[in-house]
Motif scaffolding. Sequence first.
Motif, PDB file in Angstrom:
ATOM      1  N   GLY A   1       0.885  -1.356  -0.138  1.00  0.00           N
ATOM      2  CA  GLY A   1       0.278  -0.089  -0.133  1.00  0.00           C
ATOM      3  C   GLY A   1       0.769   1.279   0.057  1.00  0.00           C
ATOM      4  N   HIS A   2       1.859   1.415   0.997  1.00  0.00           N
ATOM      5  CA  HIS A   2       2.449   2.653   0.955  1.00  0.00           C
ATOM      6  C   HIS A   2       3.588   2.671  -0.438  1.00  0.00           C
ATOM      7  N   LEU A   3       3.846   1.507  -0.895  1.00  0.00           N
ATOM      8  CA  LEU A   3       4.771   1.447  -2.222  1.00  0.00           C
ATOM      9  C   LEU A   3       3.831   2.118  -3.009  1.00  0.00           C
ATOM     10  N   ILE A   4       2.667   1.640  -3.220  1.00  0.00           N
ATOM     11  CA  ILE A   4       1.739   2.205  -4.306  1.00  0.00           C
ATOM     12  C   ILE A   4       1.089   3.443  -4.157  1.00  0.00           C
ATOM     13  N   SER A   5       1.228   4.053  -3.010  1.00  0.00           N
ATOM     14  CA  SER A   5       0.491   5.486  -2.736  1.00  0.00           C
ATOM     15  C   SER A   5       0.935   6.309  -3.973  1.00  0.00           C
ATOM     16  N   VAL A   6       2.102   6.347  -4.381  1.00  0.00           N
ATOM     17  CA  VAL A   6       2.891   7.507  -5.334  1.00  0.00           C
ATOM     18  C   VAL A   6       1.993   7.211  -6.624  1.00  0.00           C
TER      19      VAL A   6
END
Length: 325
Positions: A113-118
């Motif tokens: 999730g954090h990796l894809i937030s961008v």
Amino acid sequence: MRLLAIESSCDDTAAAVLVDGDVRSSVVASQDAVHSGYGGVVPELASRSHMRALLPTIENALRDADLTLDEIDAVGATYGPGLVGSLLVGLCAAKSIAFARRLPFVGVNHLEGHLISVQLEQAVSFPYVALLASGGHTALYLARALGDYARLGATRDDAAGEAFDKGARLLGLPYPGGPALQQLAATGDPAAFDFPIAAGVPGLDFSFAGLKTSLLYKVRDLGDGAEALRPDLAASYQHAIVEALTLRVERGLATAGLTRLAVGGGVAANGPLRERLAGLGVDLHVPERALCTDNAAMIGSAARWVAPLTEYGDLEVYASGERGL
Ligand code: KG4
Ligand code: ZN
């Protein structure tokens, strides 16, 4: 596709609605006030707060998206890593909604999730180096494609957010320490004290335990004189965290032979870190601050390319460990 996403891995109760991948609503109920006096998250209090906040948060997310539960086609939730009690509240609620309505259910790894937030604001082309710096994790990845991340390095001890939180506590600031320390540091001199950045740790691994100990000794040595120097201590300490992260980011870009960089996780909300990375002159992608700290929009976004479960009972929560990330 109308997806309801739920995130409850730590101390934020979050729900979001995505329609065909677009974020229609994203609601975060913060527990900061519950934990602020303790210097960190108290797991039992976090679980209980999630139980109280989850259903109203889901209702708010549906209302903001102008949809009812009857109009939802799929449900996604974080299954790990995180605090087991906290995870269970969100995962069980999400699975129950999916099971009762015979909807597809997707379990999402919080780190993905954090990796894809961008990618939520604009599509970032692959490949790129991704720095994930949060309260629970700090690592560098080579992002090859959606769902395809190779870990290049990780922290050997504390996470960067943990370093902020522990440093803040030593300086008498409330939890969460990152925003409070950044604010105190704004009036201080980042060159006043020389804190270590673990330059001796080779390769792409991080280490923040020595930095934290160094601040502890400095405050102790200064004695009564520490009080007046708190802004300088905060600024110098923050500077060391920013430099430690930037050093590994530069090494990571060189190792991967890339000039594209993405950042995610709560620490990516830090102003001086954002400015420092912007100064590298690389193709930098940083999410808006609300997407750096925990939220359910990033979980819903990642849920789009994770295969739904065929059996609702198939997925258990997990506290930490590899699981591909
Ligand atoms: O991603 P996140 O919301 O939760 C985890 O997955 O851990 O990150 C929370 C961490 C906390 O340690 C908090 O102090 C830190 O992110 N943080 C910051 C800032 N905002 C949040 N650290 C430095 N500067 C900030 N502005
Ligand atoms: Zn997180």
